[in-house]
Design a protein around this motif. Structure first.
Motif, short mmCIF file in Angstrom:
data_model
loop_
_atom_site.label_atom_id
_atom_site.label_comp_id
_atom_site.label_asym_id
_atom_site.label_seq_id
_atom_site.Cartn_x
_atom_site.Cartn_y
_atom_site.Cartn_z
N ILE A 1 66.64 -9.20 16.47
CA ILE A 1 66.24 -10.60 16.27
C ILE A 1 66.73 -11.07 14.91
N SER A 2 67.45 -12.18 14.92
CA SER A 2 67.82 -12.85 13.67
C SER A 2 66.92 -14.08 13.57
N ALA A 3 66.23 -14.24 12.43
CA ALA A 3 65.29 -15.35 12.32
C ALA A 3 65.45 -16.08 10.99
N ALA A 4 65.29 -17.41 11.05
CA ALA A 4 65.28 -18.19 9.82
C ALA A 4 64.13 -17.68 8.96
N ILE B 1 65.86 -9.24 11.37
CA ILE B 1 66.64 -9.48 10.15
C ILE B 1 66.66 -10.98 9.85
N ASN B 2 66.67 -11.34 8.59
CA ASN B 2 66.85 -12.72 8.14
C ASN B 2 68.20 -13.23 8.69
N GLY C 1 58.37 -6.46 10.54
CA GLY C 1 58.85 -7.14 11.74
C GLY C 1 58.24 -8.51 11.93
N THR C 2 58.05 -9.22 10.81
CA THR C 2 57.32 -10.48 10.84
C THR C 2 58.11 -11.57 10.12
N VAL C 3 58.07 -12.79 10.67
CA VAL C 3 58.60 -13.95 9.96
C VAL C 3 57.46 -14.52 9.12
N LEU C 4 57.74 -14.83 7.83
CA LEU C 4 56.68 -15.26 6.91
C LEU C 4 56.76 -16.75 6.63
N SER C 5 55.69 -17.46 6.82
CA SER C 5 55.60 -18.89 6.47
C SER C 5 56.90 -19.65 6.67
#
Ligand code: ZN
Length: 319
Positions: free
Chosen positions: A68-71, A109-110, A79-83
Motif C-alpha cells: 500500500i502506498s498512502a499519502a 509506505i508513504n 502499518g498506519t496512516v497518521l492524521s
C-alpha cells in the motif's frame, strides 16, 4: 514470481491493481476515497472490496502480498496512516485489517518514497544510485534513493520536501500550519492563492475565474496576459529554491519530476528552474517521469514483496 496487489490510497482516489513481477499492470480499478469517513473501517472496507474485485479471477492465496502506498504521514512499522491532511481521522490502521482479511503479508509506505521505488525498478531511476523523485501535483513530495538505498527515516516519512522553507517575503500559510513552505506556493492546491496574493501586492487586476486554477493561470501566462512576467519569475525562483535545497540535502546525480502541475507545464517551469537554481553543487540531470502517474502504485507493487532487497528495508512488518 507470483503477481501482487498494489494499492495507492490518495486523498481523492483509491487505485488498486494486480501487478506482475516485471511491473506489468494486469488489471487496475479506481474508486473515490470516502470523503467523510466516520471510522477507519469505512476506508478499509472500500479497499477490501476493491481488492476482491480486482483479484476476482485469481486465488488470493496465490498472490505474493499486498503493498500500500498512502499519502502520508505514515508509520510504516505500525502499518498506519497518521492524521492525513484531507481525511478527518486521527489515524487509519491498514496493515492489520488487510492482513487479517486476506491472510497475506501486507506492507505500507508513504506515497513519495513509493514513487521513488516505482522509478527505481521500472522508470527513470533504473540503474541510478543517487536520485530524488519529486512530485508536484496537489501537494509536493519527495522520495530519495541514496547510494542505491531508499531513504525512509524513523517512520517512513523522510524527504517531506514540500515542507522545505523557501520564502520569507510572502509568508504563505502551508496546510501543515507553518508558513513559507514550498508546497504553500507551488503545489496545485496553493498556486491560485499565491497568484492572487502576488497580483494584489503588484496591483494587477484580474477579471474572470481563470485565476482559480493552476491551468487557467498558466494558460493566461502562455497567452501573454500583460503584467504576469514578474509572477513567473517569482514562481521560478521559489521552485528553484526548493530544488536547490533538494540538491544540497541529498547530492543526487538525477532528479525525476512527476505530478500534474510540473507534467502539464514543464514548458514554462523547467527553463525557470534551470535559470534560478543554485550552482553550489553541480546541477543534476533533470528528467520527467514517464510512468504516467503510476510510479507510487508501481512502488507499492515492489514493497508488496517485502522489499527486502539490496535497497534495504524498514518494512519488517507490524510492531
Ligand atoms: Zn508545511
Amino acid at each position: 514470481m507470483n503477481p501482487v496487489i498494489a494499492v495507492d490510497l490518495g486523498a481523492t482516489n483509491i487505485r488498486v491493481a494486480i501487478v506482475s513481477g516485471d511491473g506489468v499492470i494486469e488489471k487496475k480499478i479506481s474508486d473515490l476515497t470516502p470523503a467523510f469517513p466516520k471510522a477507519s473501517k469505512d476506508i478499509t472496507d472500500v479497499i477490501i472490496r476493491m481488492v476482491r474485485s480486482v483479484a476476482a479471477e485469481k486465488t488470493i492465496s496465490d498472490l505474493e502480498g499486498i503493498g500500500i502506498s498512502a499519502a502520508g504521514p505514515v508509520n510504516s512499522h505500525k502499518g498506519t496512516v497518521l492524521s492525513p491532511p484531507n481525511i478527518a481521522l486521527p489515524n487509519i490502521p491498514l496493515v492489520v485489517p488487510l492482513s487479517e482479511e486476506f491472510g497475506l503479508p501486507v506492507y505500507l509506505i508513504n506515497d513519495c518514497p513509493a514513487g521513488a521505488l516505482g522509478e527505481m525498478y521500472f522508470g527513470e531511476g533504473k540503474g541510478c544510485m543517487n536520485f530524488v523523485y519529486i512530485t508536484i501535483s496537489t501537494g509536493i513530495g519527495g522520495g530519495v534513493v541514496s547510494n542505491g538505498k531508499i531513504l525512509l527515516g524513523r517512520n517512513g516519512n523522510a524527504a517531506e520536501i514540500g515542507h522545505f522553507h523557501v520564502d520569507t517575503r510572502y509568508n504563505a500559510k502551508c496546510g501543515c500550519g507553518c508558513t513559507g513552505h514550498w508546497e504553500a506556493y507551488a503545489s496545485g492546491r496553493h498556486i491560485p492563492e499565491f497568484f492572487s496574493r502576488w497580483c494584489l501586492e503588484h496591483r494587477i487586476k484580474i477579471a474572470g475565474d481563470w485565476a482559480s486554477s493552476p491551468s487557467g493561470i498558466f494558460d493566461a501566462i502562455r497567452a501573454g496576459h500583460p503584467g504576469l512576467e514578474g509572477f513567473m519569475e517569482e514562481f521560478g525562483r521559489i521552485n528553484a529554491r526548493g530544488i536547490s535545497d533538494v540538491i544540497v540535502a541529498y547530492d543526487p546525480s538525477r532528479i525525476i519530476l512527476d505530478g500534474s502541475v510540473i507534467g502539464n507545464n514543464s514548458d514554462l517551469l523547467l527553463p525557470l528552474i534551470q535559470t534560478f537554481v543554485d550552482r553550489f553543487l553541480p546541477l543534476p540531470e533533470i528528467r520527467m517521469s514517464r510512468l504516467k502517474g503510476l510510479a507510487p502504485l508501481l512502488g507499492a507493487s515492489v514493497i508488496a514483496r517485502g522489499y527486502d532487497t539490496a535497497a534495504g528495508s524498514l518494512l519488517a512488518g507490524v510492531e
